[in-house]
Design a protein around this motif. Sequence first.
Motif, PDB file in Angstrom:
ATOM      1  N   ILE A   1       2.812  -0.387   7.318  1.00  0.00           N
ATOM      2  CA  ILE A   1       2.643  -0.127   5.985  1.00  0.00           C
ATOM      3  C   ILE A   1       2.384  -1.259   5.277  1.00  0.00           C
ATOM      4  O   ILE A   1       2.870  -2.249   5.128  1.00  0.00           O
ATOM      5  CB  ILE A   1       4.092   0.463   5.362  1.00  0.00           C
TER       6      ILE A   1
ATOM      7  N   LYS B 187       4.447  -9.562  -2.042  1.00  0.00           N
ATOM      8  CA  LYS B 187       3.295  -9.297  -1.698  1.00  0.00           C
ATOM      9  C   LYS B 187       2.708  -9.929  -0.548  1.00  0.00           C
ATOM     10  O   LYS B 187       3.399 -10.697   0.281  1.00  0.00           O
ATOM     11  CB  LYS B 187       2.071  -9.922  -2.728  1.00  0.00           C
TER      12      LYS B 187
ATOM     13  N   LEU C  21       4.311   9.276   2.802  1.00  0.00           N
ATOM     14  CA  LEU C  21       5.362   8.586   3.494  1.00  0.00           C
ATOM     15  C   LEU C  21       6.204   9.521   4.272  1.00  0.00           C
ATOM     16  O   LEU C  21       6.339   9.567   5.309  1.00  0.00           O
ATOM     17  CB  LEU C  21       6.048   7.249   2.826  1.00  0.00           C
TER      18      LEU C  21
ATOM     19  N   GLY D 113      -0.152   3.957  -5.053  1.00  0.00           N
ATOM     20  CA  GLY D 113      -0.117   3.090  -6.120  1.00  0.00           C
ATOM     21  C   GLY D 113      -1.140   3.387  -7.292  1.00  0.00           C
ATOM     22  O   GLY D 113      -1.243   4.507  -7.448  1.00  0.00           O
TER      23      GLY D 113
ATOM     24  N   VAL E 120       9.888   2.818  -0.589  1.00  0.00           N
ATOM     25  CA  VAL E 120       8.984   2.998   0.574  1.00  0.00           C
ATOM     26  C   VAL E 120      10.514   3.481   1.551  1.00  0.00           C
ATOM     27  O   VAL E 120      10.371   4.413   2.266  1.00  0.00           O
ATOM     28  CB  VAL E 120       8.636   1.748   1.296  1.00  0.00           C
TER      29      VAL E 120
ATOM     30  N   THR F  28      -2.871   8.287  -2.869  1.00  0.00           N
ATOM     31  CA  THR F  28      -2.857   8.850  -1.420  1.00  0.00           C
ATOM     32  C   THR F  28      -3.246  10.355  -1.225  1.00  0.00           C
ATOM     33  O   THR F  28      -2.631  10.941  -2.278  1.00  0.00           O
ATOM     34  CB  THR F  28      -2.207   8.036  -0.249  1.00  0.00           C
TER      35      THR F  28
ATOM     36  N   GLY G 291       7.301  -2.452  -3.419  1.00  0.00           N
ATOM     37  CA  GLY G 291       8.123  -1.061  -3.671  1.00  0.00           C
ATOM     38  C   GLY G 291       8.840  -0.723  -2.469  1.00  0.00           C
ATOM     39  O   GLY G 291       9.101   0.479  -2.030  1.00  0.00           O
TER      40      GLY G 291
ATOM     41  N   SER H  51       2.420  -2.509   0.178  1.00  0.00           N
ATOM     42  CA  SER H  51       3.859  -1.901  -0.185  1.00  0.00           C
ATOM     43  C   SER H  51       4.707  -2.418  -0.487  1.00  0.00           C
ATOM     44  O   SER H  51       5.944  -2.033  -0.972  1.00  0.00           O
ATOM     45  CB  SER H  51       3.673  -0.629   0.420  1.00  0.00           C
TER      46      SER H  51
ATOM     47  N   ARG I 278      -0.194   3.045   3.473  1.00  0.00           N
ATOM     48  CA  ARG I 278       0.303   2.366   2.568  1.00  0.00           C
ATOM     49  C   ARG I 278       0.887   3.385   1.635  1.00  0.00           C
ATOM     50  O   ARG I 278       0.624   4.579   1.741  1.00  0.00           O
ATOM     51  CB  ARG I 278      -0.773   1.711   1.728  1.00  0.00           C
ATOM     52  N   MET I 279       1.798   3.166   0.623  1.00  0.00           N
ATOM     53  CA  MET I 279       2.192   3.770  -0.395  1.00  0.00           C
ATOM     54  C   MET I 279       1.437   3.859  -1.439  1.00  0.00           C
ATOM     55  O   MET I 279       0.696   3.016  -1.852  1.00  0.00           O
ATOM     56  CB  MET I 279       3.669   3.197  -0.790  1.00  0.00           C
TER      57      MET I 279
END
Length: 254
Positions: free
Chosen positions: A168, A225, A156, A146, A178, A150, A174, A171, A143-144
């Motif tokens: 992914i 989402k 990424l 937030g 991404v 991470t 965004g 995310s 995932r990115m």
Amino acid sequence: MEGIDKTKVYFVGAGPGDPELITLKGYNLLKQADVVIYAGSLINHDLLNYCKAGAECHDSAYLNLEQILSLMEEGVRSNKLVVRLQTGDLALYGSVREQGEELAKRGIGFRCVAGVSSFLGAAAELGAEYTVPEVSQSLIITRMAGRTPTPELESLERFAQHQTSMAIFLSVQGISEVAERLVAGGYPLDTPVSVVYKATWPDCQILKGTLEDIAQQVEDAGIYKTALILVGRFLGDEYHYSKLYDAEFSHEYR
């Protein structure tokens, strides 16, 4: 099914959305549960129809961790079968560890029942394989960063250097960033991308494009989402037959 131990809390993976994609073991636990604490709108509420009459069903979207733990403890102390129903499979972004550690402080154990992850549901919706002979033999699930960061080594950009299949989570809000970061890491602009909104749900939506145009598609569709971003050449036209069923290939097992 093995004997049920009411001194423990059962964490059950609810699957990706389709109520028929819960495991048989999860289904049997839901049928017998006295207390079910479910993950709000993230699970299909039709799953609660499997519960017996009189079962207590609590929506955890409105509860903090302490309140969830108190419901669990109260149920176990009352000799009730307690099921914590969570999205997809518990092993991915499931927060099971923190709940388990807090339960241990109260002298309560837990058991996990595997579920079907949404990354598998999304591939099924696409009729796709993440592992394609001579194209991609690995899948990165990430995932990115937030509000929850991470690790630096798992950005990424670093993962994109591999140019392998990628799923992914968490995310899509965004998506522009991404795409930019994946390109900066090494994916070509024309890398195929699919965004799968609510995989296996009746209102599932699928968007197909490339890293160059997918962000605009997502924006136009109003998706922000509950969607997975799938990236990689496994989504493209290149394909090579495996040797598994090749008439000229010898097998020890098939």
